[in-house]
Design a protein around this motif. Structure first.
Motif, PDB file in Angstrom:
ATOM      1  N   PHE A  20       0.849  -1.192   0.000  1.00 19.60           N
ATOM      2  CA  PHE A  20       0.000   0.000   0.000  1.00 19.60           C
ATOM      3  C   PHE A  20       0.880   1.236   0.000  1.00 19.60           C
ATOM      4  N   PRO A  21       0.430   2.304  -0.674  1.00 22.73           N
ATOM      5  CA  PRO A  21       1.163   3.557  -0.506  1.00 22.73           C
ATOM      6  C   PRO A  21       1.071   4.036   0.940  1.00 22.73           C
ATOM      7  N   MET A  22       2.092   4.744   1.383  1.00 23.90           N
ATOM      8  CA  MET A  22       2.140   5.200   2.776  1.00 23.90           C
ATOM      9  C   MET A  22       0.860   5.895   3.216  1.00 23.90           C
ATOM     10  N   ARG A  23       0.256   6.664   2.310  1.00 20.97           N
ATOM     11  CA  ARG A  23      -0.959   7.415   2.652  1.00 20.97           C
ATOM     12  C   ARG A  23      -2.099   6.495   3.072  1.00 20.97           C
ATOM     13  N   GLU A  24      -2.040   5.245   2.629  1.00 23.54           N
ATOM     14  CA  GLU A  24      -3.108   4.287   2.974  1.00 23.54           C
ATOM     15  C   GLU A  24      -2.664   3.356   4.098  1.00 23.54           C
ATOM     16  N   ALA A  25      -1.844   3.896   4.988  1.00 25.70           N
ATOM     17  CA  ALA A  25      -1.286   3.070   6.070  1.00 25.70           C
ATOM     18  C   ALA A  25      -2.381   2.441   6.930  1.00 25.70           C
ATOM     19  N   VAL A  26      -3.463   3.176   7.175  1.00 24.63           N
ATOM     20  CA  VAL A  26      -4.526   2.630   8.035  1.00 24.63           C
ATOM     21  C   VAL A  26      -5.126   1.387   7.386  1.00 24.63           C
ATOM     22  N   ALA A  27      -5.414   1.481   6.076  1.00 22.44           N
ATOM     23  CA  ALA A  27      -5.960   0.316   5.357  1.00 22.44           C
ATOM     24  C   ALA A  27      -4.956  -0.842   5.396  1.00 22.44           C
ATOM     25  N   ALA A  28      -3.678  -0.521   5.244  1.00 18.48           N
ATOM     26  CA  ALA A  28      -2.638  -1.552   5.273  1.00 18.48           C
ATOM     27  C   ALA A  28      -2.612  -2.258   6.630  1.00 18.48           C
ATOM     28  N   PHE A  29      -2.706  -1.485   7.710  1.00 19.86           N
ATOM     29  CA  PHE A  29      -2.683  -2.085   9.050  1.00 19.86           C
ATOM     30  C   PHE A  29      -3.931  -2.924   9.296  1.00 19.86           C
ATOM     31  N   GLU A  30      -5.062  -2.486   8.772  1.00 22.30           N
ATOM     32  CA  GLU A  30      -6.288  -3.273   8.956  1.00 22.30           C
ATOM     33  C   GLU A  30      -6.164  -4.622   8.237  1.00 22.30           C
ATOM     34  N   ILE A  31      -5.691  -4.605   7.003  1.00 23.33           N
ATOM     35  CA  ILE A  31      -5.559  -5.865   6.252  1.00 23.33           C
ATOM     36  C   ILE A  31      -4.489  -6.757   6.866  1.00 23.33           C
ATOM     37  N   ALA A  32      -3.411  -6.141   7.324  1.00 23.39           N
ATOM     38  CA  ALA A  32      -2.315  -6.934   7.902  1.00 23.39           C
ATOM     39  C   ALA A  32      -2.788  -7.728   9.120  1.00 23.39           C
ATOM     40  N   SER A  33      -3.861  -7.288   9.745  1.00 25.41           N
ATOM     41  CA  SER A  33      -4.387  -7.980  10.925  1.00 25.41           C
ATOM     42  C   SER A  33      -5.202  -9.217  10.561  1.00 25.41           C
ATOM     43  N   ASP A  34      -5.486  -9.395   9.281  1.00 30.09           N
ATOM     44  CA  ASP A  34      -6.351 -10.486   8.842  1.00 30.09           C
ATOM     45  C   ASP A  34      -5.504 -11.628   8.279  1.00 30.09           C
ATOM     46  N   ARG A  35      -5.348 -12.691   9.071  1.00 34.71           N
ATOM     47  CA  ARG A  35      -4.424 -13.768   8.683  1.00 34.71           C
ATOM     48  C   ARG A  35      -4.903 -14.543   7.458  1.00 34.71           C
ATOM     49  N   GLN A  36      -6.212 -14.468   7.175  1.00 28.12           N
ATOM     50  CA  GLN A  36      -6.691 -15.196   5.998  1.00 28.12           C
ATOM     51  C   GLN A  36      -6.324 -14.469   4.711  1.00 28.12           C
TER      52      GLN A  36
END
Ligand SMILES: [Zn+2]
Ligand SMILES: [Zn+2]
Length: 339
Positions: free
Chosen positions: A314-330
């Motif tokens: 993800f681009p840095m600006r979308e860090a929140v979206a990146a952190f949300e997806i990173a929490s999903d192990r599936q």
């Protein structure tokens, strides 16, 4: 320049951030990629782990790679444009543990993006970073995305090195998140004969298989699959931090087998009968030191082909979206930010 700053759990902001002065022995790195690690996720979701708590705003991130943009006075061996992995580990070099050859246990460790100290050590999720030239490991062939895997791969290499030789050994890896999958890759590179990997989610097991696990077992759907290995495994790497996985791993070990605890959960009950009866060895593994350079070399030479670990960027600006997806192990193994 901008940085990804955590103010409180789930309060992640992209903010203006100052660039430090380029002193002697320092380089300015234009950060290109930063991988989100389990510890970054703990800060983001819960504000920390164990006793370590976020007490002031902190730039997250310690899995970073980029390009040299400027070099300070006295720097040799690095030039503008070089592609580098940045070692986030900064031991003091002076304390008794540093002098005793255990810099990963440095009393004054300043590890990027860590709230263990006050003030916190700011991390590497920022567009520009001034660091010591000695923290930069140059590469020629690997992409910046692959180089940003050098830090978690160092953790895996260190775990394998804790055992000594595992050549020809039968190995079990419980928990196939990024670290577990990288332990599979590291064990294979170190000559393990047979690697069995387990998880409770199917998706990460595919990566473990691709990295060299001969058997990848979903212990949720196949709870009895490990029974066949009882007492036959030479070395188990417990990478989940889960109490049940710890029990299962111990039960597979042969007499005088070794369990390496890599995952961090809470306190777990120790099966004393097995520990004593089979004369087992239990080891912990924490961070890394000289393994970082080894990790960069293995990645850069193509001996360790790890790009399959990266599931999203993800681009840095979308860090929140990146952190949300990173929490999903599936859905996610390793999520990277692009700066
Ligand atoms: Zn990490
Ligand atoms: Zn030290």
């Amino acid at each position: 320049m901008h940085a990804v700053v955590l103010h409180a759990p789930h309060d992640l902001r992209i903010e203006n951030y100052p660039v430090a002065d380029l002193g002697a022995g320092k380089v300015l790195v234009r950060v290109a990629v930063g991988g989100i690690c389990g510890s970054d996720l703990h800060y983001y979701q819960e504000g920390g782990f164990g006793n370590v708590r976020l007490q002031q705003p902190m730039v997250l991130g310690h899995e970073i790679a980029g390009h040299i943009e400027a070099v300070g006075p006295g720097v040799v061996g690095l030039t503008v444009g070089d592609r580098v992995a940045v070692n986030p580990s900064r031991p003091c070099g002076q304390c008794s543990f540093c002098r005793g050859g255990l810099p990963n246990h440095c009393r004054e460790m300043r590890f990027y993006g860590s709230a263990m100290r006050m003030p916190h050590v700011q991390g590497g999720f920022r567009e520009r970073l001034v660091c010591d030239a000695t923290q930069c490991f140059q590469a020629r062939y690997a992409s910046v995305s692959e180089l940003a895997l050098a830090e978690p791969f160092s953790v895996a290499l260190h775990a394998v090195e804790r055992v000594g030789s595992i050549r020809g050994r039968r190995v079990l890896v419980t928990g196939c998140g990024p670290i577990g999958a990288l332990v599979v890759a590291a064990a294979r590179l170190h000559g393990a004969r047979e690697i069995v990997a387990t998880d409770v989610v199917a998706e990460p097991l595919g990566v473990a298989a691709a990295f060299g696990a001969r058997m990848a077992v979903d212990v949720m759907t196949q709870p009895d699959a490990l029974a066949a290995l009882e007492g036959l495994v030479d070395v188990a790497f417990e990478c989940s931090g889960n109490a049940l996985a710890f029990r299962q791993a111990v039960a597979t070990l042969r007499p005088r087998g070794t369990l390496v605890q890599v995952g961090l959960g809470g306190d777990v009950a120790v099966p004393q009968t097995l520990l004593v009866g089979r004369e087992l060895t239990v080891l912990g593994s924490f961070r890394f030191h000289e393994e970082f350079g080894t990790a960069v070399d293995l990645i850069d030479s193509g001996k360790a082909a790890l790009s399959g670990l990266v599931t999203q960027s993800f681009p840095m600006r979308e860090a929140v979206a990146a952190f949300e997806i990173a929490s999903d192990r599936q859905r996610a193994m390793k999520v990277q930010l692009v700066f």
